[in-house]
Design a protein around this motif. Structure first.
Motif, PDB file in Angstrom:
ATOM      1  N   ILE A 103       0.852  -1.179   0.000  1.00  0.00           N
ATOM      2  CA  ILE A 103       0.000   0.000   0.000  1.00  0.00           C
ATOM      3  C   ILE A 103       0.893   1.236   0.000  1.00  0.00           C
ATOM      4  O   ILE A 103       1.897   1.289   0.719  1.00  0.00           O
ATOM      5  CB  ILE A 103      -0.919   0.038   1.232  1.00  0.00           C
ATOM      6  CG1 ILE A 103      -1.865  -1.155   1.244  1.00  0.00           C
ATOM      7  CG2 ILE A 103      -1.708   1.349   1.287  1.00  0.00           C
ATOM      8  CD1 ILE A 103      -2.965  -1.110   0.216  1.00  0.00           C
ATOM      9  N   ALA A 104       0.520   2.235  -0.791  1.00  0.00           N
ATOM     10  CA  ALA A 104       1.171   3.548  -0.758  1.00  0.00           C
ATOM     11  C   ALA A 104       0.099   4.602  -0.546  1.00  0.00           C
ATOM     12  O   ALA A 104      -0.989   4.515  -1.138  1.00  0.00           O
ATOM     13  CB  ALA A 104       1.930   3.815  -2.050  1.00  0.00           C
ATOM     14  N   VAL A 105       0.384   5.577   0.317  1.00  0.00           N
ATOM     15  CA  VAL A 105      -0.592   6.625   0.598  1.00  0.00           C
ATOM     16  C   VAL A 105       0.026   7.995   0.359  1.00  0.00           C
ATOM     17  O   VAL A 105       1.228   8.196   0.502  1.00  0.00           O
ATOM     18  CB  VAL A 105      -1.131   6.539   2.044  1.00  0.00           C
ATOM     19  CG1 VAL A 105      -1.826   5.221   2.278  1.00  0.00           C
ATOM     20  CG2 VAL A 105      -0.015   6.739   3.068  1.00  0.00           C
ATOM     21  N   GLY A 106      -0.830   8.938   0.010  1.00  0.00           N
ATOM     22  CA  GLY A 106      -0.397  10.305  -0.230  1.00  0.00           C
ATOM     23  C   GLY A 106      -1.511  11.089  -0.870  1.00  0.00           C
ATOM     24  O   GLY A 106      -2.681  10.894  -0.553  1.00  0.00           O
ATOM     25  N   GLY A 107      -1.154  11.958  -1.808  1.00  0.00           N
ATOM     26  CA  GLY A 107      -2.195  12.721  -2.470  1.00  0.00           C
ATOM     27  C   GLY A 107      -1.652  13.907  -3.215  1.00  0.00           C
ATOM     28  O   GLY A 107      -0.447  14.135  -3.290  1.00  0.00           O
ATOM     29  N   ASP A 108      -2.563  14.652  -3.787  1.00  0.00           N
ATOM     30  CA  ASP A 108      -2.267  15.894  -4.476  1.00  0.00           C
ATOM     31  C   ASP A 108      -2.694  17.020  -3.548  1.00  0.00           C
ATOM     32  O   ASP A 108      -3.884  17.318  -3.422  1.00  0.00           O
ATOM     33  CB  ASP A 108      -3.029  15.952  -5.798  1.00  0.00           C
ATOM     34  CG  ASP A 108      -2.675  17.182  -6.628  1.00  0.00           C
ATOM     35  OD1 ASP A 108      -2.147  18.154  -6.043  1.00  0.00           O
ATOM     36  OD2 ASP A 108      -2.927  17.166  -7.841  1.00  0.00           O
ATOM     37  N   ALA A 109      -1.724  17.615  -2.867  1.00  0.00           N
ATOM     38  CA  ALA A 109      -2.045  18.610  -1.842  1.00  0.00           C
ATOM     39  C   ALA A 109      -2.738  19.833  -2.431  1.00  0.00           C
ATOM     40  O   ALA A 109      -3.646  20.397  -1.814  1.00  0.00           O
ATOM     41  CB  ALA A 109      -0.773  19.024  -1.105  1.00  0.00           C
ATOM     42  N   SER A 110      -2.338  20.252  -3.621  1.00  0.00           N
ATOM     43  CA  SER A 110      -2.930  21.453  -4.219  1.00  0.00           C
ATOM     44  C   SER A 110      -4.405  21.242  -4.545  1.00  0.00           C
ATOM     45  O   SER A 110      -5.213  22.156  -4.468  1.00  0.00           O
ATOM     46  CB  SER A 110      -2.163  21.849  -5.480  1.00  0.00           C
ATOM     47  OG  SER A 110      -2.211  20.805  -6.446  1.00  0.00           O
ATOM     48  N   ALA A 111      -4.771  20.009  -4.916  1.00  0.00           N
ATOM     49  CA  ALA A 111      -6.167  19.699  -5.237  1.00  0.00           C
ATOM     50  C   ALA A 111      -6.931  19.151  -4.040  1.00  0.00           C
ATOM     51  O   ALA A 111      -8.124  18.875  -4.140  1.00  0.00           O
ATOM     52  CB  ALA A 111      -6.223  18.685  -6.378  1.00  0.00           C
ATOM     53  N   ARG A 112      -6.256  18.955  -2.908  1.00  0.00           N
ATOM     54  CA  ARG A 112      -6.854  18.421  -1.675  1.00  0.00           C
ATOM     55  C   ARG A 112      -7.516  17.073  -1.937  1.00  0.00           C
ATOM     56  O   ARG A 112      -8.633  16.812  -1.520  1.00  0.00           O
ATOM     57  CB  ARG A 112      -7.844  19.413  -1.076  1.00  0.00           C
ATOM     58  CG  ARG A 112      -7.233  20.734  -0.654  1.00  0.00           C
ATOM     59  CD  ARG A 112      -8.228  21.602   0.051  1.00  0.00           C
ATOM     60  NE  ARG A 112      -8.578  21.053   1.355  1.00  0.00           N
ATOM     61  CZ  ARG A 112      -9.510  21.594   2.151  1.00  0.00           C
ATOM     62  NH1 ARG A 112     -10.166  22.666   1.765  1.00  0.00           N
ATOM     63  NH2 ARG A 112      -9.772  21.046   3.315  1.00  0.00           N
ATOM     64  N   ILE A 113      -6.787  16.206  -2.629  1.00  0.00           N
ATOM     65  CA  ILE A 113      -7.269  14.859  -2.908  1.00  0.00           C
ATOM     66  C   ILE A 113      -6.288  13.860  -2.316  1.00  0.00           C
ATOM     67  O   ILE A 113      -5.089  13.917  -2.569  1.00  0.00           O
ATOM     68  CB  ILE A 113      -7.399  14.611  -4.427  1.00  0.00           C
ATOM     69  CG1 ILE A 113      -8.438  15.564  -5.033  1.00  0.00           C
ATOM     70  CG2 ILE A 113      -7.800  13.169  -4.700  1.00  0.00           C
ATOM     71  CD1 ILE A 113      -8.549  15.446  -6.533  1.00  0.00           C
ATOM     72  N   ALA A 114      -6.805  12.944  -1.510  1.00  0.00           N
ATOM     73  CA  ALA A 114      -5.980  11.908  -0.903  1.00  0.00           C
ATOM     74  C   ALA A 114      -6.055  10.632  -1.727  1.00  0.00           C
ATOM     75  O   ALA A 114      -7.114  10.264  -2.232  1.00  0.00           O
ATOM     76  CB  ALA A 114      -6.442  11.629   0.524  1.00  0.00           C
ATOM     77  N   TYR A 115      -4.906   9.969  -1.855  1.00  0.00           N
ATOM     78  CA  TYR A 115      -4.846   8.727  -2.595  1.00  0.00           C
ATOM     79  C   TYR A 115      -4.420   7.574  -1.686  1.00  0.00           C
ATOM     80  O   TYR A 115      -3.559   7.738  -0.826  1.00  0.00           O
ATOM     81  CB  TYR A 115      -3.812   8.811  -3.730  1.00  0.00           C
ATOM     82  CG  TYR A 115      -4.142   9.793  -4.816  1.00  0.00           C
ATOM     83  CD1 TYR A 115      -5.302   9.678  -5.566  1.00  0.00           C
ATOM     84  CD2 TYR A 115      -3.263  10.837  -5.098  1.00  0.00           C
ATOM     85  CE1 TYR A 115      -5.584  10.581  -6.569  1.00  0.00           C
ATOM     86  CE2 TYR A 115      -3.536  11.740  -6.103  1.00  0.00           C
ATOM     87  CZ  TYR A 115      -4.707  11.617  -6.837  1.00  0.00           C
ATOM     88  OH  TYR A 115      -4.986  12.499  -7.825  1.00  0.00           O
TER      89      TYR A 115
END
Length: 218
Positions: A122-134
């Motif tokens: 599993i890898a977690v993170g996101g696109d901070a500028s778009a406020r979307i978590a992955y």
């Protein structure tokens, strides 16, 4: 960077020799063999003598790295900030002598990576500028990553804990309430549920402490 040799009663300072580093994660596969990743240098550090001396791997390494994790003394993974082609996940199969890297194709900013075995991770993170978590899942050792969660615009996923192959916990920041959100999967990461911890501090790490306990830190 600090090391303890007496279960935390005292600590000694260690150094890679570069004062501009901002270290983000450390993982030891044995008492002597360990790895550190961080910001500024674009490298993965390795020690073979419990941190007394360090060597740098720099080829194709992004400037800012977030997380490093090893399944055994040979197979390990590291994640970092996006490159021009997308979020970066790196893999070694020779104990850090060489690393290959995969691009997910999206502008992911990965905060943590964990594997239950050599194939399932599993890898977690996101696109901070778009406020979307992955939350992304792999079943083939990191060659391919499927997107299993990106619905919560106010959740910034930060840390992973495998309780078993099927039971997985992810903690992170609840941006809407300035607290902590805990996400849970009971089927190996295919689907997720969550709960918000009210009035809690923002947590950046989660670890298992016994069969029924989890500790979070922030």
């Amino acid at each position: 960077m600090l090391r303890t040799d007496d279960s935390g009663r005292s600590w000694v300072k260690l150094s890679t020799g570069r004062t501009a580093e901002k270290y983000m994660d450390v993982y030891f596969t044995t008492n002597d063999l360990g790895f550190v990743v961080g910001h500024n240098s674009g490298c993965i550090w390795r020690t073979k003598d419990a941190g007394e001396t360090w060597e740098r791997h720099t080829e194709d390494v992004p400037k800012e790295m977030r997380s490093v994790y090893f399944i055994d003394s040979l197979v390990g993974f590291a994640t970092g900030y996006p490159t021009s082609g997308g979020g970066t996940i790196m893999k070694t199969t020779d104990g850090g002598d060489s690393w290959v890297w995969f691009q997910t194709g999206l502008n992911d900013d990965y905060y943590d990576i964990k594997f239950f075995d050599e194939q399932n991770g599993i890898a977690v993170g996101g696109d901070a500028s778009a406020r979307i978590a992955y939350i992304r899942r792999t079943t083939d050792g990191g060659k391919n990553w499927s997107l299993v969660h990106n619905k919560d615009l106010d959740f910034q996923s930060r840390s992973i804990c495998y309780k078993s192959k099927n039971e997985i916990e992810v903690v992170g920041r609840d941006a809407g309430q300035e607290g902590t959100k805990v996400m849970q999967s009971t089927n190996g990461g295919y689907t997720w549920s969550y709960e918000t911890v009210p009035h809690a501090s923002i947590m950046f790490s989660v670890q298992q402490a016994g069969a029924e306990k989890l500790l979070t830190f922030g």
